[in-house]
Motif scaffolding. Sequence first.
Motif, PDB file in Angstrom:
ATOM      1  N   ALA A  84       0.233  17.627  12.958  1.00 47.74           N
ATOM      2  CA  ALA A  84      -0.802  16.644  13.293  1.00 47.74           C
ATOM      3  C   ALA A  84      -1.242  15.859  12.061  1.00 47.74           C
ATOM      4  CB  ALA A  84      -2.004  17.342  13.932  1.00 47.74           C
ATOM      5  N   VAL A  85      -1.452  16.549  10.944  1.00 46.35           N
ATOM      6  CA  VAL A  85      -1.858  15.862   9.711  1.00 46.35           C
ATOM      7  C   VAL A  85      -0.764  14.894   9.268  1.00 46.35           C
ATOM      8  CG1 VAL A  85      -2.400  16.169   7.262  1.00 46.35           C
ATOM      9  CG2 VAL A  85      -3.441  17.667   8.957  1.00 46.35           C
ATOM     10  N   ALA A  86       0.497  15.315   9.354  1.00 49.36           N
ATOM     11  CA  ALA A  86       1.608  14.442   8.955  1.00 49.36           C
ATOM     12  C   ALA A  86       1.660  13.189   9.822  1.00 49.36           C
ATOM     13  CB  ALA A  86       2.930  15.199   9.025  1.00 49.36           C
ATOM     14  N   VAL A  87       1.547  13.365  11.125  1.00 49.39           N
ATOM     15  CA  VAL A  87       1.639  12.221  12.040  1.00 49.39           C
ATOM     16  C   VAL A  87       0.438  11.284  11.866  1.00 49.39           C
ATOM     17  CG1 VAL A  87       1.556  11.565  14.479  1.00 49.39           C
ATOM     18  CG2 VAL A  87       3.084  13.394  13.726  1.00 49.39           C
ATOM     19  N   LEU A  88      -0.763  11.838  11.798  1.00 51.88           N
ATOM     20  CA  LEU A  88      -1.962  11.003  11.693  1.00 51.88           C
ATOM     21  C   LEU A  88      -2.070  10.301  10.351  1.00 51.88           C
ATOM     22  CD1 LEU A  88      -4.533  13.320  13.475  1.00 51.88           C
ATOM     23  CD2 LEU A  88      -3.456  11.258  14.369  1.00 51.88           C
ATOM     24  N   SER A  89      -1.465  10.847   9.306  1.00 55.25           N
ATOM     25  CA  SER A  89      -1.566  10.263   7.977  1.00 55.25           C
ATOM     26  C   SER A  89      -0.425   9.323   7.653  1.00 55.25           C
ATOM     27  CB  SER A  89      -1.576  11.375   6.915  1.00 55.25           C
ATOM     28  OG  SER A  89      -2.648  12.237   7.105  1.00 55.25           O
ATOM     29  N   TRP A  90       0.619   9.322   8.469  1.00 59.12           N
ATOM     30  CA  TRP A  90       1.859   8.635   8.084  1.00 59.12           C
ATOM     31  C   TRP A  90       1.660   7.179   7.694  1.00 59.12           C
ATOM     32  CZ3 TRP A  90       5.970  10.708   6.300  1.00 59.12           C
ATOM     33  CH2 TRP A  90       7.060   9.890   6.037  1.00 59.12           C
ATOM     34  N   ARG A 134      -0.404  12.114   1.507  1.00 61.44           N
ATOM     35  CA  ARG A 134      -0.881  13.189   2.380  1.00 61.44           C
ATOM     36  C   ARG A 134       0.171  13.522   3.430  1.00 61.44           C
ATOM     37  NH1 ARG A 134      -5.579  11.177   4.154  1.00 61.44           N
ATOM     38  NH2 ARG A 134      -6.716  12.188   2.488  1.00 61.44           N
ATOM     39  N   ALA A 135       0.827  12.500   3.958  1.00 66.60           N
ATOM     40  CA  ALA A 135       1.821  12.726   5.010  1.00 66.60           C
ATOM     41  C   ALA A 135       3.000  13.548   4.488  1.00 66.60           C
ATOM     42  CB  ALA A 135       2.314  11.392   5.564  1.00 66.60           C
ATOM     43  N   TRP A 136       3.519  13.205   3.307  1.00 64.36           N
ATOM     44  CA  TRP A 136       4.652  13.954   2.761  1.00 64.36           C
ATOM     45  C   TRP A 136       4.241  15.376   2.382  1.00 64.36           C
ATOM     46  CZ3 TRP A 136       9.329  13.175   3.880  1.00 64.36           C
ATOM     47  CH2 TRP A 136       9.815  11.898   4.101  1.00 64.36           C
ATOM     48  N   THR A 137       3.017  15.557   1.887  1.00 63.92           N
ATOM     49  CA  THR A 137       2.536  16.911   1.599  1.00 63.92           C
ATOM     50  C   THR A 137       2.456  17.713   2.892  1.00 63.92           C
ATOM     51  OG1 THR A 137       1.261  16.050  -0.256  1.00 63.92           O
ATOM     52  CG2 THR A 137       0.682  18.243   0.518  1.00 63.92           C
ATOM     53  N   ALA A 138       1.990  17.073   3.957  1.00 63.42           N
ATOM     54  CA  ALA A 138       1.902  17.753   5.264  1.00 63.42           C
ATOM     55  C   ALA A 138       3.285  18.085   5.800  1.00 63.42           C
ATOM     56  CB  ALA A 138       1.127  16.895   6.255  1.00 63.42           C
ATOM     57  N   VAL A 139       4.270  17.215   5.545  1.00 60.86           N
ATOM     58  CA  VAL A 139       5.645  17.527   5.964  1.00 60.86           C
ATOM     59  C   VAL A 139       6.121  18.781   5.225  1.00 60.86           C
ATOM     60  CG1 VAL A 139       8.043  16.722   5.831  1.00 60.86           C
ATOM     61  CG2 VAL A 139       6.252  15.195   6.663  1.00 60.86           C
ATOM     62  N   GLY A 140       5.801  18.890   3.936  1.00 60.96           N
ATOM     63  CA  GLY A 140       6.127  20.109   3.190  1.00 60.96           C
ATOM     64  C   GLY A 140       5.424  21.321   3.768  1.00 60.96           C
ATOM     65  N   GLY A 141       4.159  21.144   4.161  1.00 63.92           N
ATOM     66  CA  GLY A 141       3.420  22.231   4.804  1.00 63.92           C
ATOM     67  C   GLY A 141       4.022  22.612   6.135  1.00 63.92           C
ATOM     68  N   ILE A 165       0.807  -1.225   0.000  1.00 66.13           N
ATOM     69  CA  ILE A 165       0.000   0.000   0.000  1.00 66.13           C
ATOM     70  C   ILE A 165       0.837   1.270   0.000  1.00 66.13           C
ATOM     71  CG2 ILE A 165      -1.975  -1.111   1.091  1.00 66.13           C
ATOM     72  CD1 ILE A 165      -1.147   0.353   3.693  1.00 66.13           C
ATOM     73  N   SER A 166       2.138   1.174   0.251  1.00 65.13           N
ATOM     74  CA  SER A 166       2.966   2.368   0.386  1.00 65.13           C
ATOM     75  C   SER A 166       3.784   2.696  -0.853  1.00 65.13           C
ATOM     76  CB  SER A 166       3.929   2.226   1.568  1.00 65.13           C
ATOM     77  OG  SER A 166       3.212   2.041   2.753  1.00 65.13           O
TER      78      SER A 166
END
Length: 194
Positions: A157-163, A169-176, A30-31
């Motif tokens: 929070a989005v990065a951690v919860l989506s990881w 989504r997680a990598w986009t949140a890391v960019g954010g 899935i990753s």
Amino acid sequence: MTSGERTAAAETIRAFLDGKGSPHDWDEFISIRKKDLNHQLVRDFCADSDLLYPSGDDRRWCGTEGEVRLRELAALLDSRAPFNAIRSFMEEERHRAADEPTVMDATGPGKLGYATITLPVCGICVVFLSALVPPLARIGVQAGSAVVYLSVPFAAAVAVLSWGKNRDRAWTAVGGLATAGFFAWQLLANPIHP
């Protein structure tokens, strides 16, 4: 998607649901993005099954209905059905699940992922534009700065919860998080006083 890839995908899905496969097999399935579009669509559907069919039990990937749908997908992959039939099945399931409220979007970075970048950029724009308009300067700088500062924990929070569930989504949140962190650091280091 080749017949070998279809068979391997079906076996991975069944092994995961039956508890026979290695947890690393499912995580890799899935990753890791697939080059073939059809294979990627199957991967995305499997990766999002926990969001489409949530489980109340933290030890289970998805709810009972999701397990049934994943078994149906594995059967379709094994049946050598035309991929249009498999795509139709996945689209119908997404549309049916979309009618029920969900916390996160089903595929890709989604609105939450993009918001982690958009919010700090909008906040910094408000800060700088309002500093140019004297009547709005004080409230604009304060409001824009607050948006930037609040974007940091939101993106984290989005990065951690989506990881573990949606790497896009997680990598986009890391960019954010990096964007918000940089702007917050700039505002703290060089405060704007209207």
